[in-house]
Write a protein that holds these residues in place. Structure first.
Motif, PDB file in Angstrom:
ATOM      1  N   THR A  50      -0.545  17.780   1.279  1.00 33.23           N
ATOM      2  CA  THR A  50       0.813  16.885   0.509  1.00 33.23           C
ATOM      3  C   THR A  50       1.560  16.519   1.994  1.00 33.23           C
ATOM      4  OG1 THR A  50       0.453  18.350  -1.215  1.00 33.23           O
ATOM      5  CG2 THR A  50       2.404  16.921  -1.002  1.00 33.23           C
ATOM      6  N   GLY A  51       1.841  15.195   1.681  1.00 32.31           N
ATOM      7  CA  GLY A  51       2.830  14.812   2.823  1.00 32.31           C
ATOM      8  C   GLY A  51       4.256  14.866   2.163  1.00 32.31           C
ATOM      9  N   GLY A  52       5.320  13.974   2.854  1.00 36.92           N
ATOM     10  CA  GLY A  52       6.604  13.695   2.147  1.00 36.92           C
ATOM     11  C   GLY A  52       6.901  12.393   2.439  1.00 36.92           C
ATOM     12  N   LYS A  53       8.159  12.159   2.507  1.00 33.64           N
ATOM     13  CA  LYS A  53       8.656  10.863   2.702  1.00 33.64           C
ATOM     14  C   LYS A  53       8.369  10.550   4.197  1.00 33.64           C
ATOM     15  CE  LYS A  53      10.980  10.468  -1.170  1.00 33.64           C
ATOM     16  NZ  LYS A  53      10.507   9.649  -2.093  1.00 33.64           N
ATOM     17  N   ASP A  71       3.111  10.050   7.290  1.00 29.34           N
ATOM     18  CA  ASP A  71       2.360  11.137   7.540  1.00 29.34           C
ATOM     19  C   ASP A  71       0.948  11.002   7.881  1.00 29.34           C
ATOM     20  OD1 ASP A  71       4.353  13.145   6.511  1.00 29.34           O
ATOM     21  OD2 ASP A  71       3.882  12.132   4.374  1.00 29.34           O
ATOM     22  N   ILE A  98      -0.391  11.976  -2.930  1.00 28.84           N
ATOM     23  CA  ILE A  98       0.656  10.913  -2.400  1.00 28.84           C
ATOM     24  C   ILE A  98       1.459  10.836  -3.489  1.00 28.84           C
ATOM     25  CG2 ILE A  98       0.757   8.566  -1.698  1.00 28.84           C
ATOM     26  CD1 ILE A  98      -1.072  10.395   0.238  1.00 28.84           C
ATOM     27  N   ASN A  99       2.548  11.105  -3.382  1.00 26.67           N
ATOM     28  CA  ASN A  99       3.650  10.678  -4.578  1.00 26.67           C
ATOM     29  C   ASN A  99       4.315   9.587  -4.565  1.00 26.67           C
ATOM     30  OD1 ASN A  99       3.424  13.735  -5.945  1.00 26.67           O
ATOM     31  ND2 ASN A  99       4.045  14.539  -4.100  1.00 26.67           N
ATOM     32  N   LYS A 100       4.849   9.097  -5.366  1.00 30.29           N
ATOM     33  CA  LYS A 100       5.782   7.799  -5.366  1.00 30.29           C
ATOM     34  C   LYS A 100       6.835   7.757  -4.423  1.00 30.29           C
ATOM     35  CE  LYS A 100       6.185   7.013 -10.350  1.00 30.29           C
ATOM     36  NZ  LYS A 100       6.762   7.178 -11.575  1.00 30.29           N
ATOM     37  N   ASP A 125       6.466   8.235  -1.165  1.00 23.63           N
ATOM     38  CA  ASP A 125       6.160   8.950   0.051  1.00 23.63           C
ATOM     39  C   ASP A 125       5.447   8.397   1.382  1.00 23.63           C
ATOM     40  OD1 ASP A 125       6.672  11.448  -1.091  1.00 23.63           O
ATOM     41  OD2 ASP A 125       4.666  12.298  -1.162  1.00 23.63           O
ATOM     42  N   SER A 126       4.876   7.138   1.048  1.00 21.29           N
ATOM     43  CA  SER A 126       4.467   6.305   2.179  1.00 21.29           C
ATOM     44  C   SER A 126       5.289   4.989   2.279  1.00 21.29           C
ATOM     45  CB  SER A 126       3.223   5.781   1.967  1.00 21.29           C
ATOM     46  OG  SER A 126       2.353   5.172   3.091  1.00 21.29           O
ATOM     47  N   ASP A 164       1.587   6.247   5.483  1.00 18.03           N
ATOM     48  CA  ASP A 164       0.726   7.473   5.702  1.00 18.03           C
ATOM     49  C   ASP A 164      -0.524   6.883   6.163  1.00 18.03           C
ATOM     50  OD1 ASP A 164       2.786   9.151   4.571  1.00 18.03           O
ATOM     51  OD2 ASP A 164       1.867   9.260   2.615  1.00 18.03           O
ATOM     52  N   GLN A 207       4.172   0.881  -1.787  1.00 18.27           N
ATOM     53  CA  GLN A 207       3.429   1.275  -0.659  1.00 18.27           C
ATOM     54  C   GLN A 207       2.238   1.376  -0.198  1.00 18.27           C
ATOM     55  OE1 GLN A 207       4.656   5.567  -1.446  1.00 18.27           O
ATOM     56  NE2 GLN A 207       2.782   6.015  -2.668  1.00 18.27           N
TER      57      GLN A 207
END
Length: 124
Positions: A3-6, A9, A22-24, A26-27, A39, A122
């Motif tokens: 899991t990445g973040g803002k 990544d 991948i969350n809303k 994040d990329s 990302d 994204q």
């Protein structure tokens, strides 16, 4: 699970089965001084690895041929989302584009419209 973040990544699949989350938001989506602010995923094996998004998926489309630049891929994805239109239930749309550079290296970009409004939010 990876899991990445803002921000941008870098995920490396490696051996075994990996799930990349991948969350809303994040990329990114833009080029900054020639570097894509998004990302990146390397060593992804479709037979073993998977992507997981925190949205309801409403549709997916894929390019049938490669383009030569990121900007061309972005424009092709914008066109694909425009043709797909908006989703009535605000589910996410995805479009995959291939870029093949002069050295014949191929890179894939997964563009996401996570609000279903027909605009790219994204890229991965």
């Amino acid at each position: 699970m990876l899991t990445g973040g803002k921000g941008n990544d870098s995920f490396i699949g490696g051996g075994g089965a990996d799930t990349i989350i991948i969350n809303k938001g994040d990329s990114g989506l833009t080029l900054l001084k020639g570097v894509l602010q998004a990302d990146t995923i390397s060593q992804f094996a479709s037979a073993d690895d998977s992507l997981k998004f925190d949205v309801k998926i409403g549709g997916y489309s894929e390019a049938t041929s490669a383009v030569s630049t990121y900007d061309a891929a972005l424009n092709a994805a914008k066109s694909a989302f425009s043709l797909a239109g908006k989703t009535s239930d605000k589910s996410a749309l995805f479009n995959f584009q291939f870029v093949q550079d002069q050295s014949q290296t191929t890179t894939g970009y997964l563009f996401e419209d996570y609000t279903g409004d027909g605009k790219i939010d994204q890229v991965i």
